[in-house]
Design an enzyme around this catalytic site. Structure first.
Site, PDB file in Angstrom:
ATOM      1  CD  GLU A  38      36.723  -4.711 -16.730  1.00 55.04           C
ATOM      2  OE1 GLU A  38      37.314  -3.627 -16.761  1.00 55.04           O
ATOM      3  OE2 GLU A  38      37.179  -5.708 -16.129  1.00 55.04           O
ATOM      4  CD  GLN A  43      36.677   8.183 -15.933  1.00 52.13           C
ATOM      5  OE1 GLN A  43      37.458   8.694 -15.137  1.00 52.13           O
ATOM      6  NE2 GLN A  43      36.824   8.280 -17.238  1.00 52.13           N
ATOM      7  CE1 TYR A 121      41.041  -2.907 -19.141  1.00 57.19           C
ATOM      8  CE2 TYR A 121      38.903  -1.828 -18.938  1.00 57.19           C
ATOM      9  CZ  TYR A 121      39.883  -2.643 -18.422  1.00 57.19           C
ATOM     10  OH  TYR A 121      39.712  -3.224 -17.193  1.00 57.19           O
ATOM     11  CG  ASP A 139      43.839  -1.163 -16.502  1.00 58.08           C
ATOM     12  OD1 ASP A 139      45.021  -1.581 -16.585  1.00 58.08           O
ATOM     13  OD2 ASP A 139      43.108  -1.414 -15.530  1.00 58.08           O
ATOM     14  CB  CYS A 193      53.240  -2.965 -10.058  1.00 60.04           C
ATOM     15  SG  CYS A 193      54.550  -2.164 -10.984  1.00 60.04           S
ATOM     16  CB  CYS A 200      59.996  -4.445  -5.779  1.00 63.21           C
ATOM     17  SG  CYS A 200      59.643  -3.011  -6.809  1.00 63.21           S
TER      18      CYS A 200
HETATM   19  S1  SF4 Z   1      59.321  -5.794  -9.394  1.00 60.01           S
HETATM   20 FE1  SF4 Z   1      58.440  -3.910  -8.663  1.00 60.01          FE
HETATM   21  S2  SF4 Z   1      58.414  -2.532 -10.411  1.00 60.01           S
HETATM   22 FE2  SF4 Z   1      58.723  -4.591 -11.198  1.00 60.01          FE
HETATM   23  S3  SF4 Z   1      56.682  -5.319 -11.718  1.00 60.01           S
HETATM   24 FE3  SF4 Z   1      57.106  -5.996  -9.639  1.00 60.01          FE
HETATM   25  S4  SF4 Z   1      56.285  -4.377  -8.314  1.00 60.01           S
HETATM   26 FE4  SF4 Z   1      56.426  -3.556 -10.399  1.00 60.01          FE
END
Ligand code: SF4
Length: 353
Positions: A38, A43, A121, A139, A193, A200
């Site tokens: 961690e 960094q 954290y 984080d 994400c 997505c």
């Molecule tokens: S759907 Fe897209 S924006 Fe939503 S948490 Fe999943 S990857 Fe992230």
């Protein structure tokens, strides 16, 4: 977030159990390993941090060996990662754990946060991953994921949003497998994400995501514009005599504490490089130098400012060298440089000396 928290937790944990990267610190529940990983990853990217994790554990396999080590050896093992305060704090923390906790990490986040360099954290990560405590982590990755999941329209840089995100992360953290869940949230942010173009279509929690439903995920999270990073022009005197250069050790407290460097410092407004070199050598060493040729001009960025290092070869003209700023001074040959720990920026010109 849409639908229930339990379905969300299940989907994320299922994805993590199938897709988690095989990282060395995930093969262990040893709090020392979790702690080290961690701190390194605070960094540093995973790929860059991996060899340091292995090297550090080879040098200091246990918290006891780290506590007993000389600070120089700890900084040497850390050399190249930068942000040396992290290494010095780990060294101090190891000493406290051995002396006050008989070599065992406390399992409560509150006690962990009393140790040097361990914030909310890191305490959450150690407590949840090593000790299975249902406490959250927050984080940069988790902040981004939460901001998109809940389609948060406020800047995530404000303290009020941060507070809200901690509460949200706490509400989502399950009592079973909290460590896996926290790692899954971070992994989701690191691999799916991601900041610019979230993937997505591959997201295990897409159906829970408000940002996705509103098609606003690419505009999230909102950030407060950063102030311009200050830039400093710096002179460095590579003072040369009989095949050796004069280097000094910085005081252990403060910026780049305990690291070795060449005399020098910031150029004042209206000053030229020669005047700045003469002044710094007078102030730091009590000597007069003759400024020779330019060795290199190097640019380097720290977190809060940038520097341009103007490195000049210099020779001693008069005066007896006295350390007025550094705690130690040494004449060393270029072959001996590797025995000392220099700031990262110095590594960009050491080979030219
Ligand atoms: S759907 Fe897209 S924006 Fe939503 S948490 Fe999943 S990857 Fe992230």
């Amino acid at each position: 977030m849409k639908y229930g928290i339990t379905t969300f937790q299940k989907s994320l944990l299922q994805w993590f159990s199938e897709e988690a990267r095989d990282l060395p610190w995930r093969r262990s529940k040893d709090p020392y390993h979790i702690y080290l990983s961690e701190i390194i990853l605070q960094q540093t990217r995973v790929a860059q941090g991996l060899p340091y994790f292995e090297r550090f554990l080879t040098c200091f396999p246990t918290i006891e060996t780290l506590a007993q080590a000389d600070e120089h050896a700890v900084l040497k093992a850390w050399e190249g990662l930068g942000y040396y305060t992290r290494a010095r704090n780990m060294h101090r923390t190891a000493g406290i754990i051995v002396e006050q906790y008989q070599g065992h990490f406390p399992d409560s986040p509150e006690l962990l946060q009393l140790l040097p360099g361990i914030g909310k954290y890191t305490a959450g990560a150690i407590a949840s991953i090593a000790f299975n405590k249902p406490v959250p982590v927050l984080d940069g990755n988790v902040k981004r994921v939460l901001a998109r999941l809940d389609a948060i329209q406020d800047s995530i840089d404000t303290s009020s949003t941060e507070k809200l995100l901690w509460l949200r992360a706490g509400a989502l953290t399950p009592s079973k497998k909290p460590g896996d869940f926290n790692q899954a949230m971070m992994e989701l942010g690191a691999r799916i994400c991601v900041p610019k173009s979230p993937i997505c279509d591959a997201c295990p929690v897409q159906k829970h995501c408000e940002g996705y439903a509103q098609e606003s995920q690419h505009k999230l999270p909102k950030r407060t514009p950063k102030k311009a990073v200050p830039h400093h022009e710096v002179v460095i005197a590579a003072i040369y005599k009989d095949g050796k250069y004069l280097i000094g050790k910085r005081p252990s407290e403060g910026f780049l504490g305990g690291l070795w460097e060449f005399p020098g410092g910031k150029i004042k407004s209206g000053e030229n490089t020669t005047d700045a070199l003469l002044r710094k050598c007078r102030e730091e060493l009590g000597i007069t130098i003759c400024v020779g040729g330019l060795v290199s001009i190097v640019k380097h960025a720290y977190t809060h400012f940038k520097v341009t290092l103007n490195v000049y070869r210099c020779t001693l003209v008069s005066g007896k060298i006295k350390p007025k700023f550094h705690t130690e001074l040494h004449w060393v040959s270029p072959e001996e440089f590797e025995k000392f720990v220099f700031p990262k920026g110095n590594h960009k010109f050491l080979h030219l000396l």
